[in-house]
Design an enzyme around this catalytic site. Structure first.
Site, PDB file in Angstrom:
ATOM      1  CD  GLU A 174      -8.027   3.016   9.579  1.00 47.40           C
ATOM      2  OE1 GLU A 174      -7.830   3.627   8.522  1.00 47.40           O
ATOM      3  OE2 GLU A 174      -9.038   3.213  10.297  1.00 47.40           O
ATOM      4  CG  HIS A 246      -3.100   4.776   7.612  1.00 48.67           C
ATOM      5  ND1 HIS A 246      -3.777   5.432   6.606  1.00 48.67           N
ATOM      6  CD2 HIS A 246      -4.057   4.195   8.368  1.00 48.67           C
ATOM      7  CE1 HIS A 246      -5.071   5.267   6.751  1.00 48.67           C
ATOM      8  NE2 HIS A 246      -5.281   4.521   7.817  1.00 48.67           N
ATOM      9  CB  CYS A 367      -2.828   6.319   0.187  1.00 53.51           C
ATOM     10  SG  CYS A 367      -1.923   7.044   1.526  1.00 53.51           S
TER      11      CYS A 367
HETATM   12  O1  SUG Z   1      -8.116   7.761   5.934  1.00 51.83           O
HETATM   13  N1  SUG Z   1      -8.212  10.694   3.987  1.00 51.83           N
HETATM   14  C1  SUG Z   1      -7.748   9.317   4.160  1.00 51.83           C
HETATM   15  C2  SUG Z   1      -6.375   9.144   3.607  1.00 51.83           C
HETATM   16  C3  SUG Z   1      -5.951   7.707   3.569  1.00 51.83           C
HETATM   17  C4  SUG Z   1      -4.545   7.526   3.236  1.00 51.83           C
HETATM   18  N2  SUG Z   1      -4.237   6.151   3.206  1.00 51.83           N
HETATM   19  C5  SUG Z   1      -3.060   5.587   3.593  1.00 51.83           C
HETATM   20  N3  SUG Z   1      -2.212   6.264   4.327  1.00 51.83           N
HETATM   21  N4  SUG Z   1      -2.829   4.387   3.279  1.00 51.83           N
HETATM   22  C6  SUG Z   1      -7.812   8.928   5.639  1.00 51.83           C
HETATM   23  O2  SUG Z   1      -7.549   9.786   6.487  1.00 51.83           O
HETATM   24  C7  SUG Z   1      -9.851  12.476   4.028  1.00 51.83           C
HETATM   25  C8  SUG Z   1     -11.276  12.638   3.555  1.00 51.83           C
HETATM   26  C9  SUG Z   1     -11.776  14.042   3.717  1.00 51.83           C
HETATM   27  O3  SUG Z   1     -11.373  14.729   4.667  1.00 51.83           O
HETATM   28  O4  SUG Z   1     -12.621  14.435   2.882  1.00 51.83           O
HETATM   29  C10 SUG Z   1      -9.485  10.988   4.158  1.00 51.83           C
HETATM   30  O5  SUG Z   1     -10.335  10.177   4.431  1.00 51.83           O
END
Ligand code: SUG
Length: 439
Positions: A174, A246, A367
């Protein structure tokens, strides 16, 4: 060598919606199906970039990826014209249509893992696109992300862009969300900390652990990192199961400071000892551990205290934490931050930013950015159109105001004309970034 940290934020795309697609991401589940506001989301993201630019930092941007992803729909057997593909997918596989439309590339901390040239054997800056193999909607990102990175970091005298690791659960990766670089100052050789949630081949109960140790080791090897300066640490199962999908939901580091929750690592003492050993002769590690008695893991995850940007600000002698406004709205984290800055530790100030549209899908300030430490020569060698100034931010915002919707629910994705809307908006934005070749 002197170098600066450039934050490459993701430009939030016109299809930003609350799809409920990420198992283990509590905000994504909680807000599933709600009305989103893509225009406000993209403007909020750009205002955060403007704030940091005005503070004297170098600010970059990565373009949104093309959506819907017609390759996915074609792979799932949908054929015909674009319009027919969307109509058929809407009727037969509505969840897949949401996946194809996900604007998740906005969270560029997951775009790649980056090692600055001061850390690598060949003296080049290395970037490996993350395969994001655990979540279907995110697994679509890496081919287009690699193309963007190649367009921006194409000069192979300075940069090495690696394609994503193999698409298999054993290599689940990731990107920078599970990676922290620590150092004396940005341009010095540093220590790279890779945090993983499981071993390859291991199955874990509860929410998915999205990063394997094998993936982390493979990236470190590919980047040519010195083994004595590289640390691999296991994320705590408790953190993952509490919703820290994460590591950057419970930990952030910058220069010599590691700011983390007591429950972030499976073995805190061992992780800190390994980091101190790896830092020997380079810098003295300053850990700032937040005890559960001051901020519960639940409050840390709800507020996204650790999903903040920890920045060396020009003219300030202590680090600045750029935190989401939700930290201010949560009593325990607001009180903690007030105490933090009144002490004499390495963090001297907290600045709050409004990225609520992204937060409601589990994406805080950290993020939304990919950190790339760059020397002057590297800055000059990268594609200049993605380095922001206020005029470029204004130009992007003008396109967003005229092309993005201010209201979107997942059901709206069935409208076949929306695909054209998204394409035209993206093309206009790429023109501002002088990246028409990605259209
Ligand atoms: O991968 N949310 C992302 C959020 C990413 C956050 N990134 C870090 N922590 N670096 C994920 O879960 C939700 C999309 C939706 O439900 O429409 C989403 O993909």
């Amino acid at each position: 060598m002197s170098a600066v940290e450039v934050n490459f934020d993701g430009l939030i795309g016109p299809s930003h919606n609350y799809g409920g697609l990420s198992d283990g991401n509590l905000a994504s589940a909680r807000n599933s199906g709600d009305v989103s506001n893509p225009r406000e989301a993209a403007l909020q993201g750009l205002e955060k970039m403007r704030t940091l630019l005005k503070a004297g930092l170098v600010q970059g941007i990565l373009p949104a990826l093309p959506r819907p992803n017609f390759d996915l729909l074609a792979s799932a057997g949908f054929g015909g014209s674009d319009r027919q593909i969307i109509e058929r997918a809407a009727a037969q596989a509505p969840r897949l249509l949401k996946v194809a439309y996900s604007a998740s590339s906005m969270w560029t901390a997951n775009a790649a893992t980056v090692s600055p040239s001061a850390d690598t054997q060949d003296g080049r800056l290395h970037l490996t696109a993350a395969n994001l193999s655990t979540m279907l909607h995110r697994s679509l990102e890496h081919p287009d992300t690699t193309a963007s990175l190649q367009a921006i970091f194409g000069d192979d005298r300075h940069f090495a862009v690696h394609a994503a690791l193999p698409m298999h659960a054993d290599f689940a990766d990731e990107g920078a969300a599970n990676h922290v670089r620590l150092c004396g100052s940005h341009g010095d050789a540093g220590v790279e900390l890779f945090v993983y949630g499981r071993e390859a081949g291991e199955s874990t109960a509860g929410f998915p652990a999205r990063q394997t140790r094998l993936a982390a080791e493979s990236v470190a090897r590919g980047h040519g990192l010195a083994s004595e300066r590289t640390v691999f640490a296991r994320q705590s199962v408790a953190a993952i199961n509490a919703g820290a999908f994460h590591n950057d939901v419970v930990c952030v580091g910058a220069v010599d400071t590691l700011f983390f929750h007591e429950a972030a690592f499976e073995d805190t003492a061992g992780t800190l000892a390994s980091l101190r050993r790896a830092a020997e002769g380079l810098f003295e590690l300053k850990p700032v551990m937040v005890p559960a008695s001051k901020v519960s893991l639940e409050d840390a995850i709800r507020s996204y205290l650790f999903n903040s940007q920890l920045l060396v600000m020009p003219g300030e002698d202590r680090l600045v934490l750029v935190a989401p406004t939700e930290v201010q709205d949560t009593e325990s984290t607001r009180a903690y931050c007030d105490r933090l800055v009144s002490g004499n530790g390495p963090i001297g100030r907290v600045e709050y930013v409004d990225v609520r549209q992204s937060m409601r899908n589990g994406g805080g300030p950290a993020c939304l950015r990919l950190r790339v430490v760059m020397t002057d020569a590297e800055l000059a060698a990268c594609h200049q159109g993605v380095l922001l100034n206020e005029a470029r931010i204004d130009a992007l915002q003008a396109v967003i105001r005229s092309t993005y919707r201010d209201r979107l629910v997942p059901d709206d994705l069935v409208d076949p004309t929306f695909a054209d809307e998204c394409r035209l908006a993206r093309e206009a934005l790429l023109a501002v970034l002088e990246l028409e070749e990605l259209a």
